[in-house]
Design a protein around this motif. Structure first.
Motif, PDB file in Angstrom:
ATOM      1  N   GLN A 101     118.349 -20.792  -9.939  1.00  0.00           N
ATOM      2  CA  GLN A 101     117.647 -20.145 -10.997  1.00  0.00           C
ATOM      3  C   GLN A 101     116.325 -19.746 -10.365  1.00  0.00           C
ATOM      4  N   ALA A 102     115.766 -18.744 -10.858  1.00  0.00           N
ATOM      5  CA  ALA A 102     114.436 -18.448 -10.501  1.00  0.00           C
ATOM      6  C   ALA A 102     113.328 -19.603 -10.834  1.00  0.00           C
ATOM      7  N   GLY A 103     112.412 -20.064  -9.597  1.00  0.00           N
ATOM      8  CA  GLY A 103     111.745 -21.163  -9.584  1.00  0.00           C
ATOM      9  C   GLY A 103     112.361 -22.310  -9.167  1.00  0.00           C
ATOM     10  N   GLY A 104     113.482 -22.375  -8.697  1.00  0.00           N
ATOM     11  CA  GLY A 104     114.303 -23.259  -8.105  1.00  0.00           C
ATOM     12  C   GLY A 104     114.015 -23.514  -6.664  1.00  0.00           C
ATOM     13  N   SER A 105     114.736 -24.327  -6.064  1.00  0.00           N
ATOM     14  CA  SER A 105     114.669 -24.696  -4.615  1.00  0.00           C
ATOM     15  C   SER A 105     115.875 -24.929  -3.895  1.00  0.00           C
ATOM     16  N   LEU A 106     116.064 -24.380  -2.613  1.00  0.00           N
ATOM     17  CA  LEU A 106     117.335 -24.785  -1.873  1.00  0.00           C
ATOM     18  C   LEU A 106     116.548 -24.911  -0.382  1.00  0.00           C
ATOM     19  N   ARG A 107     117.563 -25.834   0.344  1.00  0.00           N
ATOM     20  CA  ARG A 107     117.191 -25.887   1.699  1.00  0.00           C
ATOM     21  C   ARG A 107     118.416 -25.613   2.727  1.00  0.00           C
ATOM     22  N   LEU A 108     118.009 -24.766   3.423  1.00  0.00           N
ATOM     23  CA  LEU A 108     119.134 -24.305   4.430  1.00  0.00           C
ATOM     24  C   LEU A 108     118.713 -25.072   5.814  1.00  0.00           C
ATOM     25  N   SER A 109     120.081 -25.289   6.347  1.00  0.00           N
ATOM     26  CA  SER A 109     120.288 -25.861   7.602  1.00  0.00           C
ATOM     27  C   SER A 109     121.042 -25.065   8.784  1.00  0.00           C
ATOM     28  N   CYS A 110     120.655 -25.162  10.026  1.00  0.00           N
ATOM     29  CA  CYS A 110     121.278 -24.615  10.959  1.00  0.00           C
ATOM     30  C   CYS A 110     121.316 -25.419  12.198  1.00  0.00           C
ATOM     31  N   THR A 111     122.438 -25.657  12.769  1.00  0.00           N
ATOM     32  CA  THR A 111     122.631 -26.549  13.741  1.00  0.00           C
ATOM     33  C   THR A 111     123.257 -25.784  15.042  1.00  0.00           C
ATOM     34  N   ALA A 112     122.529 -25.961  16.148  1.00  0.00           N
ATOM     35  CA  ALA A 112     123.253 -25.334  17.663  1.00  0.00           C
ATOM     36  C   ALA A 112     123.903 -26.216  18.270  1.00  0.00           C
ATOM     37  N   SER A 113     125.321 -25.838  18.551  1.00  0.00           N
ATOM     38  CA  SER A 113     126.093 -26.615  19.273  1.00  0.00           C
ATOM     39  C   SER A 113     126.461 -25.852  20.559  1.00  0.00           C
ATOM     40  N   GLY A 114     127.184 -26.893  21.647  1.00  0.00           N
ATOM     41  CA  GLY A 114     127.450 -26.366  22.800  1.00  0.00           C
ATOM     42  C   GLY A 114     126.603 -26.773  23.929  1.00  0.00           C
ATOM     43  N   ILE A 115     126.945 -26.262  25.022  1.00  0.00           N
ATOM     44  CA  ILE A 115     126.188 -26.808  26.185  1.00  0.00           C
ATOM     45  C   ILE A 115     124.761 -25.957  26.311  1.00  0.00           C
ATOM     46  N   ILE A 116     123.804 -26.952  25.890  1.00  0.00           N
ATOM     47  CA  ILE A 116     122.448 -26.339  25.753  1.00  0.00           C
ATOM     48  C   ILE A 116     121.497 -26.978  26.374  1.00  0.00           C
ATOM     49  N   SER A 117     120.663 -26.055  27.474  1.00  0.00           N
ATOM     50  CA  SER A 117     119.842 -26.678  28.350  1.00  0.00           C
ATOM     51  C   SER A 117     118.479 -26.968  27.540  1.00  0.00           C
ATOM     52  N   SER A 118     118.091 -25.650  26.880  1.00  0.00           N
ATOM     53  CA  SER A 118     117.014 -25.715  26.204  1.00  0.00           C
ATOM     54  C   SER A 118     116.894 -24.658  25.094  1.00  0.00           C
ATOM     55  N   ILE A 119     115.996 -24.760  24.011  1.00  0.00           N
ATOM     56  CA  ILE A 119     115.799 -24.020  23.106  1.00  0.00           C
ATOM     57  C   ILE A 119     114.380 -23.792  22.757  1.00  0.00           C
ATOM     58  N   ASN A 120     114.058 -22.212  22.967  1.00  0.00           N
ATOM     59  CA  ASN A 120     112.718 -21.890  22.853  1.00  0.00           C
ATOM     60  C   ASN A 120     112.132 -21.393  21.517  1.00  0.00           C
ATOM     61  N   PHE A 121     113.193 -20.942  20.600  1.00  0.00           N
ATOM     62  CA  PHE A 121     113.069 -20.314  19.230  1.00  0.00           C
ATOM     63  C   PHE A 121     114.057 -20.855  18.424  1.00  0.00           C
ATOM     64  N   MET A 122     113.723 -21.040  17.400  1.00  0.00           N
ATOM     65  CA  MET A 122     114.895 -21.206  16.050  1.00  0.00           C
ATOM     66  C   MET A 122     114.024 -20.728  15.044  1.00  0.00           C
ATOM     67  N   GLY A 123     114.748 -19.842  14.260  1.00  0.00           N
ATOM     68  CA  GLY A 123     114.236 -19.223  13.065  1.00  0.00           C
ATOM     69  C   GLY A 123     115.265 -18.646  12.148  1.00  0.00           C
ATOM     70  N   TRP A 124     114.622 -17.988  10.889  1.00  0.00           N
ATOM     71  CA  TRP A 124     115.662 -17.330   9.892  1.00  0.00           C
ATOM     72  C   TRP A 124     115.164 -16.079   9.578  1.00  0.00           C
ATOM     73  N   PHE A 125     116.242 -15.135   9.537  1.00  0.00           N
ATOM     74  CA  PHE A 125     116.249 -13.750   9.160  1.00  0.00           C
ATOM     75  C   PHE A 125     117.029 -13.642   7.708  1.00  0.00           C
TER      76      PHE A 125
END
Length: 118
Positions: free
Chosen positions: A13-37
């Motif tokens: 409902q309007a006025g409420g809250s939510l929390r989104l999560s995003c996990t990157a998996s796989g063979i990862i050397s580095s991450i230089n940006f994470m964001g939400w669109f």
């Protein structure tokens, strides 16, 4: 193979809250940006919040003061805490990350629906 998996969307409902999560998996050397669109029906995809490896954040004007992006580097996870939600926040939210396996590439999650009722 790198994957971004999102969770946390839903109906609130309007006025409420939510929390989104995003996990990157796989063979990862580095991450230089994470964001939400997000993309609402009939509108272009827009940046909501981003976080670079130096810890710098940027937010869309429409969410400043209401949304907070954070990251757990050890878990390759980015969060979006969304407070004071309003119906204009209704959209599909996509996680985005610039990840280096051998070279940097841009990755997208599958999207999670956020619906805010008035």
């Amino acid at each position: 193979q790198v994957r971004l998996v999102e969770s946390g969307g839903g109906l609130v409902q309007a006025g409420g809250s939510l929390r989104l999560s995003c996990t990157a998996s796989g063979i990862i050397s580095s991450i230089n940006f994470m964001g939400w669109f997000r993309q609402a029906p009939g509108k272009q995809r827009e940046l909501v919040a981003g976080l670079n490896e130096g810890g710098r954040t940027n937010y869309a004007d429409s969410v400043k003061g209401r949304f907070t992006i954070s990251r757990d580097s050890a878990k390759n996870t980015v969060y979006l805490q969304m407070n004071s939600l309003n119906p204009e926040d209704t959209a599909v939210y996509y996680c985005n990350a610039m990840i280096r396996v051998t070279t940097f590439s841009n990755y997208w999650g599958q999207g999670t629906q956020v619906t805010v009722s008035s």
